[in-house]
Design a protein around this motif. Structure first.
Motif, PDB file in Angstrom:
ATOM      1  N   MET A 235       0.854  -1.169   0.000  1.00  0.00           N
ATOM      2  CA  MET A 235       0.000   0.000   0.000  1.00  0.00           C
ATOM      3  C   MET A 235       0.899   1.229   0.000  1.00  0.00           C
ATOM      4  O   MET A 235       1.844   1.321   0.771  1.00  0.00           O
ATOM      5  N   GLN A 236       0.601   2.165  -0.884  1.00  0.00           N
ATOM      6  CA  GLN A 236       1.386   3.382  -0.965  1.00  0.00           C
ATOM      7  C   GLN A 236       1.118   4.255   0.250  1.00  0.00           C
ATOM      8  O   GLN A 236       0.101   4.127   0.919  1.00  0.00           O
ATOM      9  N   SER A 237       2.049   5.174   0.507  1.00  0.00           N
ATOM     10  CA  SER A 237       1.915   6.003   1.708  1.00  0.00           C
ATOM     11  C   SER A 237       0.670   6.885   1.664  1.00  0.00           C
ATOM     12  O   SER A 237      -0.004   7.061   2.674  1.00  0.00           O
ATOM     13  N   ASN A 238       0.335   7.423   0.483  1.00  0.00           N
ATOM     14  CA  ASN A 238      -0.870   8.257   0.422  1.00  0.00           C
ATOM     15  C   ASN A 238      -2.135   7.419   0.585  1.00  0.00           C
ATOM     16  O   ASN A 238      -3.142   7.904   1.092  1.00  0.00           O
ATOM     17  N   ASP A 239      -2.094   6.147   0.179  1.00  0.00           N
ATOM     18  CA  ASP A 239      -3.240   5.262   0.383  1.00  0.00           C
ATOM     19  C   ASP A 239      -3.427   4.957   1.865  1.00  0.00           C
ATOM     20  O   ASP A 239      -4.546   4.970   2.378  1.00  0.00           O
ATOM     21  N   ALA A 240      -2.324   4.694   2.555  1.00  0.00           N
ATOM     22  CA  ALA A 240      -2.401   4.428   3.990  1.00  0.00           C
ATOM     23  C   ALA A 240      -2.868   5.665   4.750  1.00  0.00           C
ATOM     24  O   ALA A 240      -3.648   5.571   5.697  1.00  0.00           O
ATOM     25  N   ARG A 241      -2.403   6.826   4.303  1.00  0.00           N
ATOM     26  CA  ARG A 241      -2.832   8.077   4.926  1.00  0.00           C
ATOM     27  C   ARG A 241      -4.331   8.302   4.738  1.00  0.00           C
ATOM     28  O   ARG A 241      -5.032   8.731   5.645  1.00  0.00           O
ATOM     29  N   THR A 242      -4.841   8.006   3.552  1.00  0.00           N
ATOM     30  CA  THR A 242      -6.274   8.141   3.288  1.00  0.00           C
ATOM     31  C   THR A 242      -7.062   7.184   4.161  1.00  0.00           C
ATOM     32  O   THR A 242      -8.079   7.566   4.758  1.00  0.00           O
ATOM     33  N   LEU A 243      -6.603   5.941   4.251  1.00  0.00           N
ATOM     34  CA  LEU A 243      -7.293   4.951   5.075  1.00  0.00           C
ATOM     35  C   LEU A 243      -7.314   5.382   6.542  1.00  0.00           C
ATOM     36  O   LEU A 243      -8.353   5.314   7.210  1.00  0.00           O
ATOM     37  N   LEU A 244      -6.182   5.867   7.026  1.00  0.00           N
ATOM     38  CA  LEU A 244      -6.098   6.314   8.417  1.00  0.00           C
ATOM     39  C   LEU A 244      -6.964   7.542   8.668  1.00  0.00           C
ATOM     40  O   LEU A 244      -7.662   7.626   9.687  1.00  0.00           O
TER      41      LEU A 244
ATOM     42  N   ALA B   3      -9.981  13.804   2.659  1.00  0.00           N
ATOM     43  CA  ALA B   3      -8.642  13.246   2.442  1.00  0.00           C
ATOM     44  C   ALA B   3      -8.228  13.360   0.982  1.00  0.00           C
ATOM     45  O   ALA B   3      -7.079  13.697   0.682  1.00  0.00           O
ATOM     46  N   HIS B   4      -9.152  13.092   0.067  1.00  0.00           N
ATOM     47  CA  HIS B   4      -8.816  13.188  -1.354  1.00  0.00           C
ATOM     48  C   HIS B   4      -8.617  14.637  -1.794  1.00  0.00           C
ATOM     49  O   HIS B   4      -7.806  14.914  -2.667  1.00  0.00           O
ATOM     50  N   MET B   5      -9.355  15.556  -1.179  1.00  0.00           N
ATOM     51  CA  MET B   5      -9.180  16.965  -1.528  1.00  0.00           C
ATOM     52  C   MET B   5      -7.842  17.500  -1.030  1.00  0.00           C
ATOM     53  O   MET B   5      -7.230  18.353  -1.668  1.00  0.00           O
ATOM     54  N   LYS B   6      -7.365  17.001   0.108  1.00  0.00           N
ATOM     55  CA  LYS B   6      -6.123  17.488   0.688  1.00  0.00           C
ATOM     56  C   LYS B   6      -4.895  16.730   0.177  1.00  0.00           C
ATOM     57  O   LYS B   6      -3.775  17.183   0.375  1.00  0.00           O
ATOM     58  N   ALA B   7      -5.108  15.572  -0.453  1.00  0.00           N
ATOM     59  CA  ALA B   7      -3.982  14.765  -0.934  1.00  0.00           C
ATOM     60  C   ALA B   7      -3.301  15.449  -2.107  1.00  0.00           C
ATOM     61  O   ALA B   7      -3.950  16.050  -2.961  1.00  0.00           O
ATOM     62  N   LYS B   8      -2.000  15.357  -2.122  1.00  0.00           N
ATOM     63  CA  LYS B   8      -1.226  15.909  -3.230  1.00  0.00           C
ATOM     64  C   LYS B   8      -0.702  14.734  -4.046  1.00  0.00           C
ATOM     65  O   LYS B   8       0.435  14.304  -3.896  1.00  0.00           O
ATOM     66  N   ILE B   9      -1.564  14.225  -4.893  1.00  0.00           N
ATOM     67  CA  ILE B   9      -1.241  13.054  -5.698  1.00  0.00           C
ATOM     68  C   ILE B   9      -0.849  13.521  -7.095  1.00  0.00           C
ATOM     69  O   ILE B   9      -1.596  14.246  -7.748  1.00  0.00           O
ATOM     70  N   LEU B  10       0.322  13.095  -7.552  1.00  0.00           N
ATOM     71  CA  LEU B  10       0.791  13.464  -8.879  1.00  0.00           C
ATOM     72  C   LEU B  10      -0.052  12.764  -9.941  1.00  0.00           C
ATOM     73  O   LEU B  10      -0.350  11.590  -9.821  1.00  0.00           O
TER      74      LEU B  10
END
Length: 151
Positions: free
Chosen positions: A1-10, A119-126
């Motif tokens: 699991m990528q770090s941004n995925d784990a952050r979203t889950l948490l 979480a998706h609005m605040k995520a900085k996903i390339l």
């Protein structure tokens, strides 16, 4: 699991757990022990179903990106049917308060969806893959030619 995925889950699981604790406390005051059990079960069902969905959708995005949108639709229908089955199985139960269960399930689901949206609005996903270190070096990987040029 990528770090941004784990952050979203948490970032979805923590507010949902807090909402579950609040639902248990309120239900225990209003409906006693059976209310607390029902609210706890409702919050656990909601969190489990939503977490399973998020994990499946993240894996689909990683390994089968061309199926992402279709998988999202199938996943939401599966989540709906899974909750409907749980509701049908425990419709006439005397183990816990079904009203507390239903309200906790609804509250936990709404909190999860709100937290996931945030979480998706605040995520900085390339959305574009940056060049790797090897591609920047002179002897590294070959860069693609401009469109329309002979290769």
């Amino acid at each position: 699991m990528q770090s941004n995925d784990a952050r979203t889950l948490l970032s979805c699981a923590v507010p949902t757990a807090v909402a579950g604790v609040v639902a248990v406390a309120v239900s225990s005051v209003l409906a006693g022990g059976k209310g607390a059990i029902g609210a706890g079960f409702g919050a656990v069902v909601a969190a489990g179903v939503m977490a399973m969905g998020l994990i499946v959708l993240q894996r689909t995005a990683k390994y089968l990106p061309h199926l992402f949108q279709a998988m999202g639709l199938v996943l939401y229908m599966t989540q709906f049917l899974l909750v409907a089955v749980v509701l049908a199985v425990f419709k006439d139960t005397t183990l816990f308060s079904t009203k507390a269960f239903a309200f906790a399930l609804l509250a936990a689901t709404l909190v999860w969806v709100g937290a996931q949206t945030r979480a998706h609005m605040k995520a900085k996903i390339l959305y574009v893959e940056p060049e790797s270190e090897d591609e920047r070096k002179p002897g590294g990987a070959k860069k693609s030619a401009p469109a329309g040029s002979p290769s």
